[in-house]
Design a protein around this motif. Structure first.
Motif, PDB file in Angstrom:
ATOM      1  N   UNK A 193       5.026  28.070 -27.240  1.00  0.00           N
ATOM      2  CA  UNK A 193       4.322  27.112 -27.784  1.00  0.00           C
ATOM      3  C   UNK A 193       3.631  26.048 -26.676  1.00  0.00           C
ATOM      4  N   UNK A 217       2.004  22.170 -25.468  1.00  0.00           N
ATOM      5  CA  UNK A 217       1.622  21.073 -25.714  1.00  0.00           C
ATOM      6  C   UNK A 217       0.565  20.396 -24.749  1.00  0.00           C
ATOM      7  N   UNK A 231       1.872  12.999 -38.484  1.00  0.00           N
ATOM      8  CA  UNK A 231       2.041  12.336 -36.953  1.00  0.00           C
ATOM      9  C   UNK A 231       3.283  12.510 -36.303  1.00  0.00           C
ATOM     10  N   UNK A 232       3.418  12.469 -35.193  1.00  0.00           N
ATOM     11  CA  UNK A 232       4.558  12.471 -34.369  1.00  0.00           C
ATOM     12  C   UNK A 232       5.544  11.449 -34.713  1.00  0.00           C
ATOM     13  N   UNK A 236      -3.261  22.466 -33.183  1.00  0.00           N
ATOM     14  CA  UNK A 236      -3.122  21.337 -34.200  1.00  0.00           C
ATOM     15  C   UNK A 236      -3.242  20.186 -33.477  1.00  0.00           C
ATOM     16  N   UNK A 237      -3.934  19.306 -33.871  1.00  0.00           N
ATOM     17  CA  UNK A 237      -3.924  17.903 -33.069  1.00  0.00           C
ATOM     18  C   UNK A 237      -2.555  17.205 -33.781  1.00  0.00           C
ATOM     19  N   UNK A 238      -1.759  16.767 -32.884  1.00  0.00           N
ATOM     20  CA  UNK A 238      -0.530  16.176 -33.184  1.00  0.00           C
ATOM     21  C   UNK A 238      -0.393  14.634 -32.966  1.00  0.00           C
ATOM     22  N   UNK A 261       0.513  27.148 -30.932  1.00  0.00           N
ATOM     23  CA  UNK A 261       1.311  27.994 -31.218  1.00  0.00           C
ATOM     24  C   UNK A 261       0.815  29.453 -31.462  1.00  0.00           C
ATOM     25  N   UNK A 284       3.431  17.374 -40.532  1.00  0.00           N
ATOM     26  CA  UNK A 284       2.163  17.385 -41.034  1.00  0.00           C
ATOM     27  C   UNK A 284       2.204  17.552 -42.514  1.00  0.00           C
ATOM     28  N   UNK A 304       8.023  20.404 -31.250  1.00  0.00           N
ATOM     29  CA  UNK A 304       7.040  20.619 -30.144  1.00  0.00           C
ATOM     30  C   UNK A 304       7.611  21.105 -28.794  1.00  0.00           C
ATOM     31  N   UNK A 305       8.964  21.104 -28.813  1.00  0.00           N
ATOM     32  CA  UNK A 305       9.221  21.684 -27.758  1.00  0.00           C
ATOM     33  C   UNK A 305       9.817  23.032 -27.656  1.00  0.00           C
ATOM     34  N   UNK A 306      10.374  23.271 -28.771  1.00  0.00           N
ATOM     35  CA  UNK A 306      11.014  24.617 -29.169  1.00  0.00           C
ATOM     36  C   UNK A 306      10.320  25.570 -30.225  1.00  0.00           C
ATOM     37  N   UNK A 307       9.397  24.967 -30.870  1.00  0.00           N
ATOM     38  CA  UNK A 307       8.382  25.548 -31.734  1.00  0.00           C
ATOM     39  C   UNK A 307       9.070  25.817 -33.029  1.00  0.00           C
ATOM     40  N   UNK A 328       4.498  30.124 -35.332  1.00  0.00           N
ATOM     41  CA  UNK A 328       4.631  29.948 -36.681  1.00  0.00           C
ATOM     42  C   UNK A 328       5.140  31.114 -37.409  1.00  0.00           C
ATOM     43  N   UNK A 360       6.969  16.578 -34.803  1.00  0.00           N
ATOM     44  CA  UNK A 360       5.741  16.564 -35.581  1.00  0.00           C
ATOM     45  C   UNK A 360       5.822  17.052 -37.012  1.00  0.00           C
ATOM     46  N   UNK A 373      -0.988  20.870 -30.134  1.00  0.00           N
ATOM     47  CA  UNK A 373      -0.065  21.797 -30.090  1.00  0.00           C
ATOM     48  C   UNK A 373      -0.547  23.164 -30.242  1.00  0.00           C
TER      49      UNK A 373
END
Lengths: 246, 123
Positions: B91, B93, A62-63, B41-43, B119, A72, A25-28, A1, A70, B117
């Motif tokens: 990151x 997962x 959620x995803x 973080x819980x995703x 990071x 939030x 969630x793949x690339x951040x 982040x 994802x 997740x």
């Protein structure tokens, strides 16, 4: 982040603004939606921006299905307005704070609403209806009256019932509430409005002490917030014939 | 897992309790002290799981932690991955659950599954 996202998240939370953070969630890579403004590496990404806007609307994290995104949501704290700086309030206020509520106590009686009795809590010393109107209860606000004094409780209840608060409760016995109901009807409120009041306040758990009563009120408030089904379910239908497999 | 230690808390109330806002605010304080910080973080969750989506945990390079992503059963593994994320900046997962190969070591006692997740936070 990225640091700019963290800084904006904290700034937005402090200002009590609703925020949505989208993460791939793949690339951040991330996107933060704050009011109409977006920032982060995903800014400009239509899918991410749409997901953020939808999540703010539904208040759900959620995803996303079939996606690596994802989202939030960070909603401002729920609010609880307690009318009456009484003994039960001294238990309810810290419990509700622990449960994440931003709590305000309204009591025009100076001796009750002292800082010594309620450290670290916002106290409004105006008349309950005016003080409550100033707080503008929304659908993320609960209002609980505890004074037992109609001239303090009733104006607050009338104000609350004319708004969208998700939980409105009034301390007092069933008999007290019957009299309250008559007064509120006379004041021009409708039956359906009055039926929104949880009275006697709290779940029936046999609470006696102020702390126990506070637990029962906080539990009922939580049930109202989360849309919990009634605790006592209707009896299951009888089997069609005797000896039928269960 | 025994290496993980709770940080000395500056929170009011219970030292083991921190809500989401406090976790993020504490993360920034840690960064400003020059510490490396990763956030978990819980995703997603399936079945019964102890902490809902959005629950967060921060870890520093000395494995001080604040917040939670489970009732305590997967924090040890998450802390390890957080250490790796701090080092390479990438990151991660992670999925934990009874169907996992590591079910015996890091599975959830409650029988649910959880996706976390991890990071690195940039200072």
């Amino acid at each position: 982040m990225k640091r700019e996202i963290l800084d904006r998240l904290l700034e937005g939370q402090k200002a009590k603004r609703p925020l949505a953070l989208v993460t791939d969630l793949e690339s951040g890579r991330q996107l933060l939606l704050d009011g109409g403004e977006t920032l982060g590496e995903l800014a400009g990404d239509a899918a991410a921006e749409a997901a953020a806007a939808r999540a703010l609307d539904s208040e759900k994290s959620g995803r996303l299905p079939e996606s690596s995104l994802f989202v939030q949501v960070f909603m401002p704290p729920l609010r609880l307005v307690v009318v009456g700086a009484v003994h039960i309030a001294q238990a309810l206020v810290p419990m509700a704070s622990l449960a994440g509520y931003d709590v305000t106590v309204i009591d025009p009686r100076q001796a009750w609403a002292s800082d010594a009795r309620f450290p670290d809590v916002k106290i409004a010393d105006g008349w309950p209806d005016e003080a409550l109107e100033a707080l503008a209860p929304d659908r993320r606000t609960a209002v609980v009256t505890l004074t037992h004094d109609p001239k303090l409780d009733d104006p607050a209840l009338i104000t609350a019932l004319n708004g969208p608060a998700f939980y409105i409760a009034a301390l007092g016995s069933t008999r007290t509430h019957a009299k309250r109901r008559e007064r509120l009807l006379a004041a021009g409120l409708g039956e359906a409005q009055i039926a929104r009041i949880a009275a006697p306040a709290g779940l029936a758990i046999g609470a006696r002490s102020p702390a126990e009563i506070a637990v029962s009120i906080l539990a009922q408030m939580t049930a109202a917030l989360r849309g919990a089904p009634p605790l006592v379910k209707a009896a299951p239908p009888q089997p069609a014939r005797e000896g039928a497999p269960a | 897992m025994s290496e993980s230690r709770m940080s000395e808390s500056r929170m009011t109330g219970s030292p083991h309790y921190a809500d989401a806002n406090e976790v993020l605010a504490e993360a920034r304080r840690w960064l400003d002290e020059g510490r490396s910080v990763a956030m978990a973080t819980v995703v997603a969750t399936w079945g019964s799981s102890p902490r809902p989506v959005g629950s967060q945990l921060i870890v520093d390079e000395r494995q001080n932690m604040l917040g939670s992503v489970s009732g305590g059963c997967i924090e040890g593994a998450v802390v390890q991955e957080a250490g790796s994320a701090m080092k390479d900046g990438k990151p991660r997962l992670l999925t934990f659950g009874v169907s996992d190969e590591d079910a015996w070591s890091v599975g959830l006692a409650c029988g649910g599954s959880v996706q976390v997740y991890v990071e690195k936070l940039e200072g």
